[in-house]
Write a protein that holds these residues in place. Structure first.
Motif, PDB file in Angstrom:
ATOM      1  N   ALA A 177       3.169  67.341  67.437  1.00  0.00           N
ATOM      2  CA  ALA A 177       3.503  66.250  66.523  1.00  0.00           C
ATOM      3  C   ALA A 177       2.822  66.450  65.173  1.00  0.00           C
ATOM      4  O   ALA A 177       3.439  66.247  64.115  1.00  0.00           O
ATOM      5  CB  ALA A 177       3.101  64.908  67.133  1.00  0.00           C
ATOM      6  N   ILE A 178       1.564  66.871  65.192  1.00  0.00           N
ATOM      7  CA  ILE A 178       0.847  67.111  63.939  1.00  0.00           C
ATOM      8  C   ILE A 178       1.450  68.304  63.207  1.00  0.00           C
ATOM      9  O   ILE A 178       1.645  68.265  61.986  1.00  0.00           O
ATOM     10  CB  ILE A 178      -0.658  67.299  64.208  1.00  0.00           C
ATOM     11  CG1 ILE A 178      -1.252  65.959  64.669  1.00  0.00           C
ATOM     12  CG2 ILE A 178      -1.376  67.817  62.971  1.00  0.00           C
ATOM     13  CD1 ILE A 178      -2.656  66.053  65.205  1.00  0.00           C
ATOM     14  N   ALA A 179       1.780  69.373  63.939  1.00  0.00           N
ATOM     15  CA  ALA A 179       2.421  70.538  63.319  1.00  0.00           C
ATOM     16  C   ALA A 179       3.755  70.141  62.687  1.00  0.00           C
ATOM     17  O   ALA A 179       4.073  70.572  61.573  1.00  0.00           O
ATOM     18  CB  ALA A 179       2.618  71.646  64.351  1.00  0.00           C
ATOM     19  N   ASN A 180       4.521  69.293  63.365  1.00  0.00           N
ATOM     20  CA  ASN A 180       5.804  68.830  62.820  1.00  0.00           C
ATOM     21  C   ASN A 180       5.597  68.009  61.551  1.00  0.00           C
ATOM     22  O   ASN A 180       6.373  68.129  60.594  1.00  0.00           O
ATOM     23  CB  ASN A 180       6.568  68.003  63.854  1.00  0.00           C
ATOM     24  CG  ASN A 180       7.105  68.837  64.985  1.00  0.00           C
ATOM     25  OD1 ASN A 180       7.201  70.065  64.891  1.00  0.00           O
ATOM     26  ND2 ASN A 180       7.433  68.191  66.079  1.00  0.00           N
ATOM     27  N   LEU A 181       4.570  67.170  61.546  1.00  0.00           N
ATOM     28  CA  LEU A 181       4.282  66.374  60.357  1.00  0.00           C
ATOM     29  C   LEU A 181       3.990  67.285  59.167  1.00  0.00           C
ATOM     30  O   LEU A 181       4.532  67.092  58.083  1.00  0.00           O
ATOM     31  CB  LEU A 181       3.095  65.442  60.616  1.00  0.00           C
ATOM     32  CG  LEU A 181       2.608  64.657  59.404  1.00  0.00           C
ATOM     33  CD1 LEU A 181       3.684  63.704  58.885  1.00  0.00           C
ATOM     34  CD2 LEU A 181       1.338  63.902  59.743  1.00  0.00           C
ATOM     35  N   PHE A 182       3.156  68.294  59.371  1.00  0.00           N
ATOM     36  CA  PHE A 182       2.830  69.206  58.276  1.00  0.00           C
ATOM     37  C   PHE A 182       4.043  70.010  57.830  1.00  0.00           C
ATOM     38  O   PHE A 182       4.199  70.293  56.638  1.00  0.00           O
ATOM     39  CB  PHE A 182       1.653  70.108  58.649  1.00  0.00           C
ATOM     40  CG  PHE A 182       0.333  69.433  58.416  1.00  0.00           C
ATOM     41  CD1 PHE A 182      -0.281  69.514  57.176  1.00  0.00           C
ATOM     42  CD2 PHE A 182      -0.272  68.696  59.408  1.00  0.00           C
ATOM     43  CE1 PHE A 182      -1.490  68.875  56.938  1.00  0.00           C
ATOM     44  CE2 PHE A 182      -1.481  68.056  59.193  1.00  0.00           C
ATOM     45  CZ  PHE A 182      -2.087  68.143  57.943  1.00  0.00           C
ATOM     46  N   GLU A 183       4.926  70.341  58.745  1.00  0.00           N
ATOM     47  CA  GLU A 183       6.159  71.040  58.373  1.00  0.00           C
ATOM     48  C   GLU A 183       7.030  70.141  57.497  1.00  0.00           C
ATOM     49  O   GLU A 183       7.569  70.574  56.481  1.00  0.00           O
ATOM     50  CB  GLU A 183       6.917  71.451  59.631  1.00  0.00           C
ATOM     51  CG  GLU A 183       8.170  72.246  59.350  1.00  0.00           C
ATOM     52  CD  GLU A 183       8.875  72.683  60.624  1.00  0.00           C
ATOM     53  OE1 GLU A 183      10.109  72.756  60.596  1.00  0.00           O
ATOM     54  OE2 GLU A 183       8.199  72.943  61.640  1.00  0.00           O
ATOM     55  N   LYS A 184       7.137  68.871  57.878  1.00  0.00           N
ATOM     56  CA  LYS A 184       7.922  67.922  57.079  1.00  0.00           C
ATOM     57  C   LYS A 184       7.291  67.728  55.697  1.00  0.00           C
ATOM     58  O   LYS A 184       7.996  67.649  54.691  1.00  0.00           O
ATOM     59  CB  LYS A 184       8.052  66.589  57.803  1.00  0.00           C
ATOM     60  CG  LYS A 184       8.975  66.663  58.994  1.00  0.00           C
ATOM     61  CD  LYS A 184       9.039  65.365  59.749  1.00  0.00           C
ATOM     62  CE  LYS A 184       9.910  65.553  60.978  1.00  0.00           C
ATOM     63  NZ  LYS A 184       9.996  64.361  61.783  1.00  0.00           N
ATOM     64  N   PRO A 242      -0.039  61.813  63.459  1.00  0.00           N
ATOM     65  CA  PRO A 242       0.966  61.139  64.292  1.00  0.00           C
ATOM     66  C   PRO A 242       0.359  60.435  65.497  1.00  0.00           C
ATOM     67  O   PRO A 242      -0.758  60.700  65.897  1.00  0.00           O
ATOM     68  CB  PRO A 242       1.865  62.278  64.759  1.00  0.00           C
ATOM     69  CG  PRO A 242       1.660  63.356  63.779  1.00  0.00           C
ATOM     70  CD  PRO A 242       0.236  63.222  63.319  1.00  0.00           C
ATOM     71  N   GLY A 243       1.156  59.570  66.066  1.00  0.00           N
ATOM     72  CA  GLY A 243       0.732  58.843  67.253  1.00  0.00           C
ATOM     73  C   GLY A 243       0.155  57.503  66.886  1.00  0.00           C
ATOM     74  O   GLY A 243       0.371  56.985  65.815  1.00  0.00           O
ATOM     75  N   ARG A 244      -0.629  56.946  67.761  1.00  0.00           N
ATOM     76  CA  ARG A 244      -1.220  55.639  67.535  1.00  0.00           C
ATOM     77  C   ARG A 244      -2.625  55.744  66.976  1.00  0.00           C
ATOM     78  O   ARG A 244      -3.351  54.773  66.939  1.00  0.00           O
ATOM     79  CB  ARG A 244      -1.235  54.847  68.832  1.00  0.00           C
ATOM     80  CG  ARG A 244      -0.030  53.992  68.977  1.00  0.00           C
ATOM     81  CD  ARG A 244      -0.184  52.817  68.053  1.00  0.00           C
ATOM     82  NE  ARG A 244       1.008  52.002  68.057  1.00  0.00           N
ATOM     83  CZ  ARG A 244       1.251  51.093  67.156  1.00  0.00           C
ATOM     84  NH1 ARG A 244       0.421  50.889  66.170  1.00  0.00           N
ATOM     85  NH2 ARG A 244       2.328  50.382  67.208  1.00  0.00           N
ATOM     86  N   LYS A 249       4.176  55.582  59.779  1.00  0.00           N
ATOM     87  CA  LYS A 249       3.733  56.713  58.967  1.00  0.00           C
ATOM     88  C   LYS A 249       4.902  57.344  58.225  1.00  0.00           C
ATOM     89  O   LYS A 249       4.772  57.744  57.074  1.00  0.00           O
ATOM     90  CB  LYS A 249       3.007  57.724  59.836  1.00  0.00           C
ATOM     91  CG  LYS A 249       1.680  57.197  60.291  1.00  0.00           C
ATOM     92  CD  LYS A 249       0.961  58.165  61.177  1.00  0.00           C
ATOM     93  CE  LYS A 249      -0.327  57.481  61.583  1.00  0.00           C
ATOM     94  NZ  LYS A 249      -0.792  57.751  62.849  1.00  0.00           N
ATOM     95  N   VAL A 250       6.053  57.432  58.888  1.00  0.00           N
ATOM     96  CA  VAL A 250       7.237  57.973  58.231  1.00  0.00           C
ATOM     97  C   VAL A 250       7.601  57.100  57.038  1.00  0.00           C
ATOM     98  O   VAL A 250       7.912  57.604  55.950  1.00  0.00           O
ATOM     99  CB  VAL A 250       8.415  58.087  59.228  1.00  0.00           C
ATOM    100  CG1 VAL A 250       9.720  58.377  58.504  1.00  0.00           C
ATOM    101  CG2 VAL A 250       8.120  59.164  60.262  1.00  0.00           C
TER     102      VAL A 250
END
Length: 79
Positions: free
Chosen positions: A8-15, A50-52, A61-62
């Motif tokens: 989830a964190i990797a996806n956030l940084f990719e976005k 990400p997450g809670r 966050k989005v």
């Protein structure tokens, strides 16, 4: 942290990288302000993950990222 959290964190940084490539150059004054805030509160990025973590759901966050993107694109940072 488990593998899902890491992904989830990797996806956030990719976005975020995609947003950075698609937006105009960052506002230097806004960037200095943000860096100053992080210097005063170095743990802040952890609570933005990400997450809670930090009491914020991923959806919130989005929305925060979208709002930041709008401000960056519109030049209405206000600081």
């Amino acid at each position: 942290m488990d593998r899902n959290d890491q992904q989830a964190i990797a996806n956030l940084f990719e976005k975020l990288a995609n947003v950075e490539r698609q937006t105009p150059p960052r506002d230097a004054e806004a960037e200095r302000f943000i860096n100053d805030q992080i210097a005063r509160q170095p743990g802040a990025p952890y609570y933005m993950a990400p997450g809670r973590v930090g009491g914020m759901a991923i959806e919130e966050k989005v929305e925060l990222i979208r709002a930041c993107r709008w401000v960056a694109a519109s030049g209405e940072a206000g600081w």
